[in-house]
Scaffold this motif. Structure first.
Motif, PDB file in Angstrom:
ATOM      1  N   VAL A 375      56.423  64.089 -35.935  1.00 53.45           N
ATOM      2  CA  VAL A 375      55.872  64.690 -37.154  1.00 53.45           C
ATOM      3  C   VAL A 375      54.895  65.811 -36.808  1.00 53.45           C
ATOM      4  O   VAL A 375      54.920  66.894 -37.410  1.00 53.45           O
ATOM      5  N   ILE A 376      54.029  65.562 -35.817  1.00 53.53           N
ATOM      6  CA  ILE A 376      53.061  66.578 -35.403  1.00 53.53           C
ATOM      7  C   ILE A 376      53.775  67.842 -34.930  1.00 53.53           C
ATOM      8  O   ILE A 376      53.275  68.963 -35.101  1.00 53.53           O
ATOM      9  N   ASN A 377      54.980  67.688 -34.368  1.00 51.79           N
ATOM     10  CA  ASN A 377      55.721  68.837 -33.878  1.00 51.79           C
ATOM     11  C   ASN A 377      56.031  69.840 -34.984  1.00 51.79           C
ATOM     12  O   ASN A 377      56.196  71.032 -34.722  1.00 51.79           O
ATOM     13  N   PHE A 378      56.101  69.364 -36.227  1.00 49.12           N
ATOM     14  CA  PHE A 378      56.300  70.277 -37.356  1.00 49.12           C
ATOM     15  C   PHE A 378      55.130  71.262 -37.442  1.00 49.12           C
ATOM     16  O   PHE A 378      55.316  72.443 -37.744  1.00 49.12           O
ATOM     17  N   GLY A 385      51.860  73.647 -26.353  1.00 51.97           N
ATOM     18  CA  GLY A 385      50.781  73.580 -27.341  1.00 51.97           C
ATOM     19  C   GLY A 385      50.591  72.176 -27.879  1.00 51.97           C
ATOM     20  O   GLY A 385      49.458  71.700 -28.036  1.00 51.97           O
ATOM     21  N   GLN A 386      51.702  71.501 -28.151  1.00 51.75           N
ATOM     22  CA  GLN A 386      51.595  70.135 -28.643  1.00 51.75           C
ATOM     23  C   GLN A 386      51.043  69.202 -27.569  1.00 51.75           C
ATOM     24  O   GLN A 386      50.176  68.373 -27.836  1.00 51.75           O
ATOM     25  N   ALA A 387      51.545  69.344 -26.348  1.00 51.28           N
ATOM     26  CA  ALA A 387      51.060  68.489 -25.257  1.00 51.28           C
ATOM     27  C   ALA A 387      49.565  68.699 -25.037  1.00 51.28           C
ATOM     28  O   ALA A 387      48.811  67.732 -24.838  1.00 51.28           O
ATOM     29  N   SER A 388      49.117  69.968 -25.079  1.00 52.07           N
ATOM     30  CA  SER A 388      47.699  70.264 -24.869  1.00 52.07           C
ATOM     31  C   SER A 388      46.824  69.717 -25.987  1.00 52.07           C
ATOM     32  O   SER A 388      45.677  69.337 -25.767  1.00 52.07           O
ATOM     33  N   GLY A 415      59.093  63.554 -28.721  1.00 52.38           N
ATOM     34  CA  GLY A 415      58.646  63.984 -30.046  1.00 52.38           C
ATOM     35  C   GLY A 415      58.790  65.481 -30.248  1.00 52.38           C
ATOM     36  O   GLY A 415      59.067  65.946 -31.355  1.00 52.38           O
ATOM     37  N   ASP A 416      58.625  66.244 -29.164  1.00 49.13           N
ATOM     38  CA  ASP A 416      58.768  67.696 -29.262  1.00 49.13           C
ATOM     39  C   ASP A 416      60.235  68.110 -29.275  1.00 49.13           C
ATOM     40  O   ASP A 416      60.650  68.921 -30.095  1.00 49.13           O
ATOM     41  N   ALA A 417      61.028  67.546 -28.369  1.00 45.54           N
ATOM     42  CA  ALA A 417      62.385  68.054 -28.145  1.00 45.54           C
ATOM     43  C   ALA A 417      63.331  67.790 -29.302  1.00 45.54           C
ATOM     44  O   ALA A 417      64.111  68.664 -29.688  1.00 45.54           O
ATOM     45  N   PHE A 418      63.300  66.584 -29.877  1.00 38.86           N
ATOM     46  CA  PHE A 418      64.285  66.233 -30.900  1.00 38.86           C
ATOM     47  C   PHE A 418      64.074  67.009 -32.188  1.00 38.86           C
ATOM     48  O   PHE A 418      64.977  67.665 -32.699  1.00 38.86           O
ATOM     49  N   SER A 419      62.856  66.931 -32.728  1.00 40.76           N
ATOM     50  CA  SER A 419      62.611  67.534 -34.040  1.00 40.76           C
ATOM     51  C   SER A 419      62.667  69.052 -33.993  1.00 40.76           C
ATOM     52  O   SER A 419      62.872  69.698 -35.025  1.00 40.76           O
ATOM     53  N   GLN A 421      64.977  70.683 -33.145  1.00 46.66           N
ATOM     54  CA  GLN A 421      66.333  71.071 -33.504  1.00 46.66           C
ATOM     55  C   GLN A 421      66.540  71.204 -35.011  1.00 46.66           C
ATOM     56  O   GLN A 421      67.604  71.658 -35.447  1.00 46.66           O
ATOM     57  N   ILE A 422      65.534  70.824 -35.804  1.00 40.80           N
ATOM     58  CA  ILE A 422      65.722  70.956 -37.264  1.00 40.80           C
ATOM     59  C   ILE A 422      64.501  71.511 -38.011  1.00 40.80           C
ATOM     60  O   ILE A 422      64.636  71.929 -39.153  1.00 40.80           O
ATOM     61  N   ILE A 423      63.306  71.527 -37.396  1.00 43.27           N
ATOM     62  CA  ILE A 423      62.120  71.936 -38.156  1.00 43.27           C
ATOM     63  C   ILE A 423      62.123  73.447 -38.399  1.00 43.27           C
ATOM     64  O   ILE A 423      62.459  74.221 -37.503  1.00 43.27           O
ATOM     65  N   PRO A 424      61.721  73.885 -39.594  1.00 45.96           N
ATOM     66  CA  PRO A 424      61.743  75.322 -39.903  1.00 45.96           C
ATOM     67  C   PRO A 424      60.562  76.088 -39.319  1.00 45.96           C
ATOM     68  O   PRO A 424      60.482  77.301 -39.489  1.00 45.96           O
ATOM     69  N   THR A 425      59.636  75.383 -38.648  1.00 44.16           N
ATOM     70  CA  THR A 425      58.505  76.079 -38.033  1.00 44.16           C
ATOM     71  C   THR A 425      58.776  76.420 -36.577  1.00 44.16           C
ATOM     72  O   THR A 425      57.922  77.019 -35.921  1.00 44.16           O
ATOM     73  N   SER A 426      59.939  76.049 -36.045  1.00 45.24           N
ATOM     74  CA  SER A 426      60.270  76.349 -34.654  1.00 45.24           C
ATOM     75  C   SER A 426      60.813  77.766 -34.527  1.00 45.24           C
ATOM     76  O   SER A 426      61.903  78.076 -35.010  1.00 45.24           O
ATOM     77  N   GLY A 427      60.045  78.624 -33.867  1.00 43.57           N
ATOM     78  CA  GLY A 427      60.492  79.998 -33.683  1.00 43.57           C
ATOM     79  C   GLY A 427      61.759  80.088 -32.848  1.00 43.57           C
ATOM     80  O   GLY A 427      62.618  80.935 -33.104  1.00 43.57           O
ATOM     81  N   ALA A 428      61.892  79.215 -31.843  1.00 44.62           N
ATOM     82  CA  ALA A 428      63.086  79.235 -30.999  1.00 44.62           C
ATOM     83  C   ALA A 428      64.330  78.891 -31.807  1.00 44.62           C
ATOM     84  O   ALA A 428      65.374  79.545 -31.680  1.00 44.62           O
ATOM     85  N   LEU A 429      64.236  77.852 -32.642  1.00 46.86           N
ATOM     86  CA  LEU A 429      65.375  77.464 -33.463  1.00 46.86           C
ATOM     87  C   LEU A 429      65.757  78.577 -34.426  1.00 46.86           C
ATOM     88  O   LEU A 429      66.933  78.956 -34.529  1.00 46.86           O
ATOM     89  N   LEU A 430      64.783  79.105 -35.145  1.00 52.33           N
ATOM     90  CA  LEU A 430      65.085  80.156 -36.111  1.00 52.33           C
ATOM     91  C   LEU A 430      65.603  81.406 -35.415  1.00 52.33           C
ATOM     92  O   LEU A 430      66.408  82.154 -35.979  1.00 52.33           O
TER      93      LEU A 430
END
Length: 473
Positions: A375-378, A385-388, A415-419, A421-430
């Motif tokens: 959830v935090i990954n969103f 950044g999330q790990a830090s 927690g970072d890798a799975f989500s 693939q679908i969250i709209p805040t991921s610049g890499a995915l978009l």
């Protein structure tokens, strides 16, 4: 059933909103939350051992609310565009540069040759290519870098009679498999273990087992979808979406002569990719350097391919224009984070989630860590950044709850890798969706089940890690 009944049924059928509309709804929700969620902040300090900025776990404090009003929400949109400018312009440059390369005909020639070579062995293509991209995922932590490969994987997928979804999945999901395994990933595994003071890349055997499981699930998922749409193209989630000219069905492809100029362009392209991977691994290159590499590849390729300066300009503009919508989606999605930062609710949400873990039964606390990290990954879609941000909280929490630090680090990686693939805040995915001309809503429709399957598998693995006290500590 009469025609009138069919029309009524068609009207009642739910229509998925446009990608921009979905993201704008989320922006509105984030704005409302700035009025409902108490504002709070953690102090950030520099870790003297690594030089990284980390969260001071004991410093959280509630502060006066700074809710974002409607005018502030609208202003956050251009701020989001500016904040995501490096990725937005990376997408524009990559689109323009790849069109310059493609205009020489070299990519078409080599892709057609590859397809014809394997036309009777197409079931090997998806597993093989996804494995190759997964290696980049678990070694250099490739994510945004996959944007560069998407045009090629899409051409390969279309040549075998698949759609753009399969092409995007080969590169993006392939890298995500390796990112989740994370055996040598410096951005999640490396940072998380460093903060937890674990030996670097320890627990590799357990992570490799997880990697194999995620690979099998993903390859099965992508191949099942590919087989379905090859048998009936109308079953594609992209049915009705204009995605550009396809290479063609594999049984209809005609060999394109691979000229010396084509070979020269391919050599330029290959050298550029080698330089990019070396720079990422050895010098920590990121968006700016990768953008420059692909711009150089495009410029050199078009002249090696026998084209002129006007051809270079026209091709670049065409390539950039074709992915304008996708590039703008990246900036629009970044607005969600801007709103939460200005409303000072991001740290409050993280603090509340960490507190929830203490109330969970011992047996499922580790799984709870994993779900909360997802959830935090969103809110923090960056692996490092999330790990830090999270590991300074998760490490002492794991100590208190009797969970090994290795397990806590594992929950951050999954927690970072799975989500992502679908969250709209991921610049890499978009970014990969933009280059692949795949609307976000269609990708979500296709991919949510894979993320669910991965989440179930990840939960089981985390539970096992907690049970066996995965170490060294």
């Amino acid at each position: 059933m009469t025609n009138q009944d069919n029309q009524i049924k068609e009207k009642k059928r739910f229509k998925v909103p446009h990608t921009f509309v979905i993201i704008f709804y989320i922006i509105i929700l984030a704005t409302i939350l700035t009025y409902l969620v108490p504002a709070g902040i953690y102090d950030r300090v520099e870790d003297p051992n690594t030089g990284r900025t980390i969260v001071d776990v004991d410093s959280f404090k509630y502060v006066e609310r700074t809710p974002v009003n409607p005018w502030g929400m609208v202003k956050a949109i251009p701020k989001g565009m500016v904040d995501a400018a490096s990725i937005i312009f990376f997408i524009f440059i990559l689109g323009g540069a790849f069109e310059m390369v493609q205009s020489t005909g070299a990519i078409d020639a080599i892709v057609v040759k590859f397809i014809n070579k394997l036309k009777n062995k197409e079931k090997l293509v998806i597993p093989l290519l996804m494995f190759l991209f997964s290696v980049l995922g678990f070694t250099i932590g490739a994510s945004e870098e996959m944007i560069a490969f998407v045009p090629i994987t899409i051409m390969i997928a279309r040549g075998f009679g698949f759609d753009n979804i399969v092409g995007v999945a080969i590169a993006s999901t392939g890298a995500a498999i390796g990112f989740a395994g994370g055996m040598l990933n410096p951005f999640t595994t490396g940072v998380a273990q460093g903060i937890a003071q674990l030996p670097l890349y320890s627990g590799a055997v357990f992570r490799t087992v997880g990697y194999v499981i995620f690979y099998i699930i993903a390859v099965w998922y992508v191949m099942r979808y590919a087989s379905k749409i090859k048998a009936d193209p109308n079953k594609s989630v992209l049915h009705g979406v204009k995605t550009g000219d396809e290479v063609g069905e594999s049984d209809e492809l005609k060999e394109i002569e691979l000229t010396n100029r084509h070979k020269g362009v391919l050599v330029v392209f290959l050298i550029g990719l080698i330089i990019m991977i070396y720079g990422v691994m050895e010098y920590g290159w990121y968006i700016n350097e990768i953008s420059a590499i692909f711009l150089a590849i495009g410029i050199v390729s078009i002249f090696v391919g026998g084209k002129g300066t006007d051809d270079a300009a026209i091709s670049f503009i065409k390539g950039a224009k074709d992915i304008t919508m996708g590039a703008l989606v990246v900036g629009l999605a970044r607005t969600i984070l801007i709103v939460m930062q200005e409303g000072q609710i991001m740290d409050s949400i993280i603090y509340s989630m960490a507190g929830m873990l203490e109330a969970l039964p011992r047996q499922i606390t580790a799984v709870g860590m994993f779900i909360i990290n997802s959830v935090i990954n969103f809110f923090i879609p960056s692996g490092s950044g999330q790990a830090s941000t999270v590991m300074p909280i998760m490490t002492p929490l794991a100590d208190v709850l009797g969970i090994t630090r290795q397990t806590a680090a594992l929950t951050v990686t999954y927690g970072d890798a799975f989500s992502n693939q679908i969250i709209p805040t991921s610049g890499a995915l978009l970014g990969v969706l933009a280059v692949g001309k795949v609307p976000y809503d269609r990708w979500l429709k296709y991919n949510w089940k894979l993320v669910l399957y991965w989440t179930i598998a990840g939960s089981i693995l985390v539970a096992i890690a907690s049970t066996i006290n995965l170490g060294p500590f």
